[in-house]
Motif scaffolding. Structure first.
Motif, PDB file in Angstrom:
ATOM      1  N   SER A  31       3.255  -1.365 -22.392  1.00  0.00           N
ATOM      2  CA  SER A  31       4.204  -2.442 -22.115  1.00  0.00           C
ATOM      3  C   SER A  31       5.629  -1.922 -22.232  1.00  0.00           C
ATOM      4  O   SER A  31       5.875  -0.894 -22.870  1.00  0.00           O
ATOM      5  CB  SER A  31       4.013  -3.589 -23.121  1.00  0.00           C
ATOM      6  OG  SER A  31       2.750  -4.200 -22.959  1.00  0.00           O
ATOM      7  N   ILE A  48       9.222   1.742 -15.810  1.00  0.00           N
ATOM      8  CA  ILE A  48       8.275   0.624 -15.873  1.00  0.00           C
ATOM      9  C   ILE A  48       6.955   1.000 -15.194  1.00  0.00           C
ATOM     10  O   ILE A  48       5.872   0.805 -15.747  1.00  0.00           O
ATOM     11  CB  ILE A  48       8.870  -0.640 -15.196  1.00  0.00           C
ATOM     12  CG1 ILE A  48      10.144  -1.095 -15.915  1.00  0.00           C
ATOM     13  CG2 ILE A  48       7.839  -1.771 -15.166  1.00  0.00           C
ATOM     14  CD1 ILE A  48      10.921  -2.188 -15.191  1.00  0.00           C
ATOM     15  N   VAL A 101       5.595  -6.635 -19.017  1.00  0.00           N
ATOM     16  CA  VAL A 101       6.903  -6.196 -18.539  1.00  0.00           C
ATOM     17  C   VAL A 101       7.840  -7.353 -18.830  1.00  0.00           C
ATOM     18  O   VAL A 101       7.745  -8.409 -18.212  1.00  0.00           O
ATOM     19  CB  VAL A 101       6.884  -5.849 -17.043  1.00  0.00           C
ATOM     20  CG1 VAL A 101       8.294  -5.503 -16.562  1.00  0.00           C
ATOM     21  CG2 VAL A 101       5.929  -4.695 -16.767  1.00  0.00           C
ATOM     22  N   ILE A 117       4.339 -10.323 -16.242  1.00  0.00           N
ATOM     23  CA  ILE A 117       5.801 -10.238 -16.199  1.00  0.00           C
ATOM     24  C   ILE A 117       6.390 -11.475 -16.857  1.00  0.00           C
ATOM     25  O   ILE A 117       6.095 -12.606 -16.458  1.00  0.00           O
ATOM     26  CB  ILE A 117       6.325 -10.109 -14.758  1.00  0.00           C
ATOM     27  CG1 ILE A 117       5.760  -8.848 -14.091  1.00  0.00           C
ATOM     28  CG2 ILE A 117       7.868 -10.074 -14.754  1.00  0.00           C
ATOM     29  CD1 ILE A 117       6.242  -8.633 -12.659  1.00  0.00           C
TER      30      ILE A 117
END
Ligand SMILES: [Mn+2]
Length: 319
Positions: free
Chosen positions: A181, A224, A144, A235
């Protein structure tokens, strides 16, 4: 009871002491902790401005303002967490592959101890080394990425390793799962109409800043969440995701981004996902505004990421 927690600002004034992240204890090994802060002051992967080598120091300086209760998530963060600042990786300026080797070794040590790494960059090239270590332990994680650029170009100046190429290299090396992703916040001028299409051809989902505006914060979070599901998540937060009006101290600023509070809300909204590692990169104090506003934003983003670990621990311990 968590062993390593920040100094109490009601007893020790915030301007006292040596500046570790959030006034956590400095340790030289990841023992008896749930997460560690690790600075990665490498910036010669940058294609334009340099100076992110001073990012970790700038973020630590302002992080003394952070307090242990997070009202947005209603959690006493350090009731559920032990954490330490491990200092910086001894990177080698100008030598990216040797620096990658050293970053990987440092992150491996953290992961081998079962500890979550929170890295402070440094330019975005460092994330490739971070991903290599994380993938070796968990398999390729879902990325992410909050950023104004997708960083999936093939090369700069004939070089494959730069801060504009890590997420193409990560796919080629199999250290990320691009099909689960998502890259969020892309905007600004590009080299070609193909740039973002190429990121999608690599497998990433790209949510441009224009789409974030249309979806809103909750809509973006839904995209997401549905993308990553229950898989291990990495992240990566490039501070240039935030509008340069709020975060000017960065290497390749792009106008038309979110405000700091919108960025905080996006990170907070990821509670419940399975985050196994994270980083905050591209803070460049020499270009920062009054009050070190960019470093302050980065420190708060890192705090929200750490809060996600605390929330996961809290849920897991059923207290
Ligand atoms: Mn980036």
């Amino acid at each position: 009871v968590p062993k390593y927690v920040p100094l109490d600002a009601a007893e020790y004034p915030r301007f006292t002491g040596i500046k570790t992240f959030m006034r956590l204890p400095y340790l030289d090994r990841p023992e008896d902790v749930d997460f560690v802060i690790l600075g990665v002051p490498f910036d010669t992967g940058a294609t334009y401005r340099v100076g992110a080598r001073f990012g970790p120091e700038a973020i630590r300086n302002v992080s003394v303002m952070l307090r242990p209760y997070n009202p947005a998530q209603d959690i006493e963060v350090f009731d559920h967490l032990s954490g330490a600042d491990l200092g910086d990786v001894a990177v080698v300026p100008g030598y990216i592959e040797e620096s990658y080797r050293r970053i990987e070794l440092a992150v491996n040590r953290v992961l081998d101890a079962g500890v979550t790494p929170v890295l402070l960059g440094g330019d975005h090239s460092i994330t490739l080394a971070h991903l290599r270590a994380v993938a070796a332990r968990f398999g390729p994680p879902c990325l992410v990425q909050f950023d104004s650029h997708s960083d999936t170009w093939d090369q700069y100046f004939g070089q494959r390793y730069t801060h504009g190429t890590p997420f193409r290299r990560a796919v080629e090396e199999g250290v990320v799962d691009p099909h689960h992703s998502v890259q969020v916040g892309m905007r600004g001028s590009l080299y070609s109409s193909r740039d973002l299409r190429e990121a999608e051809e690599l497998g990433y989902k790209v949510v441009t800043m224009a789409e974030v505006r249309q979806l809103g914060i909750q809509g973006t979070l839904e995209v997401i969440r549905s993308r990553v599901g229950a898989r291990p998540v990495f992240i990566s937060f490039d501070i240039d995701f935030i509008d340069p009006a709020f975060a000017p101290g960065t290497g390749t600023p792009e106008v038309g981004g979110p405000a700091t509070w919108e960025a905080l809300e996006l990170v907070r909204g990821l509670r419940g996902i399975r985050m196994v590692a994270c980083d905050v990169v591209e803070v460049m104090p020499a270009y920062d505004g009054p009050g070190s506003v960019t470093a302050l934003a980065a420190a708060n983003i890192a705090y929200e990421l750490i809060t996600l670990i605390a929330l996961a621990n809290k849920g897991g311990s059923s207290t």
